[in-house]
Design an enzyme around this catalytic site. Structure first.
Site, mmCIF file in Angstrom:
data_model
loop_
_atom_site.group_PDB
_atom_site.id
_atom_site.type_symbol
_atom_site.label_atom_id
_atom_site.label_comp_id
_atom_site.label_asym_id
_atom_site.label_seq_id
_atom_site.Cartn_x
_atom_site.Cartn_y
_atom_site.Cartn_z
ATOM 1 N N MET A 118 2.095 -5.538 -10.138
ATOM 2 C CA MET A 118 2.820 -4.258 -10.084
ATOM 3 C C MET A 118 4.299 -4.454 -10.444
ATOM 4 S SD MET A 118 0.292 -2.335 -9.172
ATOM 5 C CE MET A 118 0.979 -0.747 -8.775
ATOM 6 N N ASN A 163 1.732 -14.001 1.167
ATOM 7 C CA ASN A 163 1.630 -13.077 0.048
ATOM 8 C C ASN A 163 0.411 -13.473 -0.825
ATOM 9 O OD1 ASN A 163 2.451 -11.126 -1.958
ATOM 10 N ND2 ASN A 163 4.523 -11.328 -1.133
ATOM 11 N N GLY A 218 -6.810 -11.964 2.931
ATOM 12 C CA GLY A 218 -8.260 -12.023 2.898
ATOM 13 C C GLY A 218 -8.982 -11.579 4.150
ATOM 14 N N LYS A 275 8.668 -13.352 4.422
ATOM 15 C CA LYS A 275 7.282 -13.402 3.925
ATOM 16 C C LYS A 275 7.159 -14.451 2.838
ATOM 17 C CE LYS A 275 3.496 -10.527 2.253
ATOM 18 N NZ LYS A 275 3.035 -9.135 2.099
ATOM 19 N N ASN A 317 5.456 -11.471 -9.028
ATOM 20 C CA ASN A 317 5.630 -10.577 -10.173
ATOM 21 C C ASN A 317 7.069 -10.208 -10.486
ATOM 22 O OD1 ASN A 317 2.759 -10.448 -10.467
ATOM 23 N ND2 ASN A 317 2.740 -9.122 -8.676
ATOM 24 N N THR A 318 8.015 -10.833 -9.792
ATOM 25 C CA THR A 318 9.433 -10.667 -10.119
ATOM 26 C C THR A 318 9.947 -12.041 -10.521
ATOM 27 O OG1 THR A 318 9.773 -8.786 -8.637
ATOM 28 C CG2 THR A 318 11.722 -10.087 -9.182
ATOM 29 N N SER A 343 -6.232 -5.637 0.895
ATOM 30 C CA SER A 343 -7.298 -5.604 -0.113
ATOM 31 C C SER A 343 -8.650 -5.158 0.437
ATOM 32 C CB SER A 343 -7.451 -6.980 -0.771
ATOM 33 O OG SER A 343 -6.266 -7.328 -1.441
ATOM 34 N N PHE A 402 7.011 -4.636 -8.140
ATOM 35 C CA PHE A 402 7.933 -3.863 -7.280
ATOM 36 C C PHE A 402 8.235 -2.476 -7.859
ATOM 37 C CE2 PHE A 402 10.203 -7.776 -5.166
ATOM 38 C CZ PHE A 402 9.087 -7.996 -4.382
ATOM 39 N N SER A 462 6.685 -12.487 -3.819
ATOM 40 C CA SER A 462 5.910 -11.786 -4.844
ATOM 41 C C SER A 462 5.939 -12.617 -6.118
ATOM 42 C CB SER A 462 6.494 -10.408 -5.128
ATOM 43 O OG SER A 462 5.983 -9.938 -6.373
ATOM 44 N N ASN A 495 -2.929 -8.099 -8.756
ATOM 45 C CA ASN A 495 -1.901 -7.113 -9.105
ATOM 46 C C ASN A 495 -0.687 -7.796 -9.703
ATOM 47 O OD1 ASN A 495 0.811 -6.633 -7.469
ATOM 48 N ND2 ASN A 495 -0.641 -7.555 -6.026
ATOM 49 N N PHE A 534 0.846 -1.199 0.000
ATOM 50 C CA PHE A 534 0.000 0.000 0.000
ATOM 51 C C PHE A 534 0.878 1.244 0.000
ATOM 52 C CE2 PHE A 534 -2.275 3.469 1.974
ATOM 53 C CZ PHE A 534 -3.520 3.412 1.376
HETATM 54 C C1 FMN Z 1 -1.631 -3.821 -5.044
HETATM 55 C C2 FMN Z 1 -0.869 -4.728 -4.136
HETATM 56 C C3 FMN Z 1 0.523 -4.580 -4.025
HETATM 57 C C4 FMN Z 1 1.252 -5.403 -3.176
HETATM 58 N N1 FMN Z 1 2.596 -5.211 -3.064
HETATM 59 C C5 FMN Z 1 3.303 -5.953 -2.183
HETATM 60 C C6 FMN Z 1 4.690 -5.722 -1.997
HETATM 61 O O1 FMN Z 1 5.292 -4.826 -2.605
HETATM 62 N N2 FMN Z 1 5.362 -6.521 -1.123
HETATM 63 C C7 FMN Z 1 4.727 -7.519 -0.411
HETATM 64 O O2 FMN Z 1 5.376 -8.191 0.382
HETATM 65 N N3 FMN Z 1 3.410 -7.744 -0.560
HETATM 66 C C8 FMN Z 1 2.687 -6.985 -1.427
HETATM 67 N N4 FMN Z 1 1.338 -7.218 -1.561
HETATM 68 C C9 FMN Z 1 0.713 -8.338 -0.822
HETATM 69 C C10 FMN Z 1 0.034 -7.892 0.478
HETATM 70 O O3 FMN Z 1 0.988 -7.367 1.375
HETATM 71 C C11 FMN Z 1 -0.686 -9.080 1.145
HETATM 72 O O4 FMN Z 1 0.262 -10.060 1.484
HETATM 73 C C12 FMN Z 1 -1.747 -9.700 0.244
HETATM 74 O O5 FMN Z 1 -2.416 -8.724 -0.516
HETATM 75 C C13 FMN Z 1 -2.782 -10.488 1.044
HETATM 76 O O6 FMN Z 1 -3.485 -9.661 1.943
HETATM 77 P P1 FMN Z 1 -4.941 -9.041 1.607
HETATM 78 O O7 FMN Z 1 -5.795 -10.174 1.113
HETATM 79 O O8 FMN Z 1 -5.430 -8.463 2.908
HETATM 80 O O9 FMN Z 1 -4.722 -8.011 0.582
HETATM 81 C C14 FMN Z 1 0.585 -6.405 -2.419
HETATM 82 C C15 FMN Z 1 -0.801 -6.545 -2.530
HETATM 83 C C16 FMN Z 1 -1.534 -5.735 -3.365
HETATM 84 C C17 FMN Z 1 -3.027 -5.913 -3.459
#
Ligand code: FMN
Length: 343
Positions: free
Chosen positions: A104, A231, A282, A202, A166-167, A304, A106, A164, A102, A55
């Site tokens: 994104m 994650n 979640g 993580k 996405n890397t 989220s 990083f 993540s 997402n 966030f």
């Molecule tokens: C838009 C977005 C970007 C995220 N970026 C990262 C990140 O940079 N590093 C990370 O460890 N987790 C990242 N997350 C994962 C969240 O920290 C979390 O682990 C995951 O969304 C599950 O929690 P939630 O269901 O409450 O969103 C991201 C999640 C979202 C939705």
């Protein structure tokens, strides 16, 4: 909130950050209930519910988020050098599923920027720093070591994020040999900090039975102070209704609750409750927050659900959680951690 939902997801996020930076989001009446207060790694958390990474990638608004009632805030993921992330669009709201996808990748302004933001804070409140590696870096261990050395003195705790989706190649660091090398490789950077800081790992929800056992064994035999579970997932549950369900990336929000809580319970069992776990994935209600604690989480995070419910959710979950603890005769969070394993 309803207006923000009319904007594309990433625009809405930028507007939200701008409002927070400008101080235009009213502070909530923070729930200060002693039953929610919890101590971990020598840090006093006013409540167990934190803001998850992603966030506030650059550490621009941790204090605004604490004022909304979060018990702690995690910035990042921060990579050593700034990088733009993946092409847009890369953030999708799955409204029908109360979920987000997402990819994104990083996007962030790098360690120097985040360090300057953290250094400019007034002390107070618990802020963690989540560390990533640059996409084109050939040396993951050096990237994480650089993050620990740079942000370690400025953050209350540190997170190595190897989960993540996405890397490219990042999640492979969760395997036994690479993880052992990583944990050993960053030990010097951690030991070099003048003040000792807890280092967490993580992990993904998408792990094999073998991966999970290896991670637990390594974590117990390492300087790691805890695990963050989990994650986002690359799985796509069949229950998803949104037309965006086929987008590539990590899925978070409601559909992640059950699988991430199952992995949390498993990691609690595998570590014998000896390692504090942060439960994330979640959480959108007090009942779900409570379920994570009973499954083995000492602390919680969410991201989220904020997209769909807005910042009032933080106080709502904390108030509801206090009521659930009292209903079941617990005097503290600590007493309820892992309760489902003792039934
Ligand atoms: C838009 C977005 C970007 C995220 N970026 C990262 C990140 O940079 N590093 C990370 O460890 N987790 C990242 N997350 C994962 C969240 O920290 C979390 O682990 C995951 O969304 C599950 O929690 P939630 O269901 O409450 O969103 C991201 C999640 C979202 C939705």
């Amino acid at each position: 909130m309803p207006l923000l939902r009319l904007l594309p997801a990433e625009r809405a996020h930028h507007v939200t950050l701008a409002l927070l930076k400008a101080g235009l989001v009213p502070s909530a009446r923070v729930v200060a209930d002693p039953i929610l207060a919890t101590r971990q790694w020598g840090l006093d958390f006013p409540n167990p519910l934190g803001l998850a990474a992603g966030f506030d990638k650059n550490g621009e608004v941790p204090d605004a988020m604490l004022r909304l009632g979060f018990g702690f805030a995690e910035i990042g993921s921060v990579t050593p050098l700034p990088q733009p992330g993946n092409p847009k669009p890369r953030l999708f709201r799955l409204a029908e599923d109360k979920a987000v996808i997402n990819r994104m990748g990083f996007n962030n302004r790098g360690l120097d920027f985040a360090a300057a933001r953290l250094a400019a804070r007034r002390p107070g409140g618990i802020v963690g720093a989540n560390l990533g590696k640059n996409k084109d870096s050939a040396d993951a261990i050096a990237d994480y070591a650089a993050g620990i050395a740079r942000l370690g003195p400025l953050a209350d705790y540190l997170v190595i994020n190897i989960s993540s989706p996405n890397t490219p190649g990042l999640r492979a660091l969760q395997g036994r040999a690479p993880l052992r090398a990583l944990v050993d490789g960053v030990a010097d950077a951690l030991a070099g900090l003048l003040e000792k800081k807890p280092l967490l790992l993580k992990i993904a929800p998408d792990l094999t039975v073998e991966d999970r056992a290896d991670i637990a064994a390594i974590a117990l035999d390492s300087p790691l102070a805890g695990l963050i579970v989990s994650n986002t997932t690359v799985e796509r549950p069949k229950s998803l209704k949104s037309p965006l369900a086929g987008e590539t990336g990590g899925l978070s929000g409601q559909p992640l609750f059950a699988p991430s809580t199952a992995v949390l319970a498993e990691m609690y069992r595998l570590t014998g409750g000896k390692l504090p776990l942060i439960g994330v994935g979640g959480i959108g209600s007090a009942e779900q927050a409570y379920a994570k604690i009973r499954a083995g989480a000492s602390l919680l995070q969410l991201y989220s659900a904020l997209v769909f419910s807005g910042p009032g959710l933080v106080g709502e979950i904390n108030r509801g959680l206090a009521a659930l603890l009292r209903r079941d005769g617990f005097a503290s969070i600590g007493q309820a951690v892992g309760a489902d394993h003792r039934r």
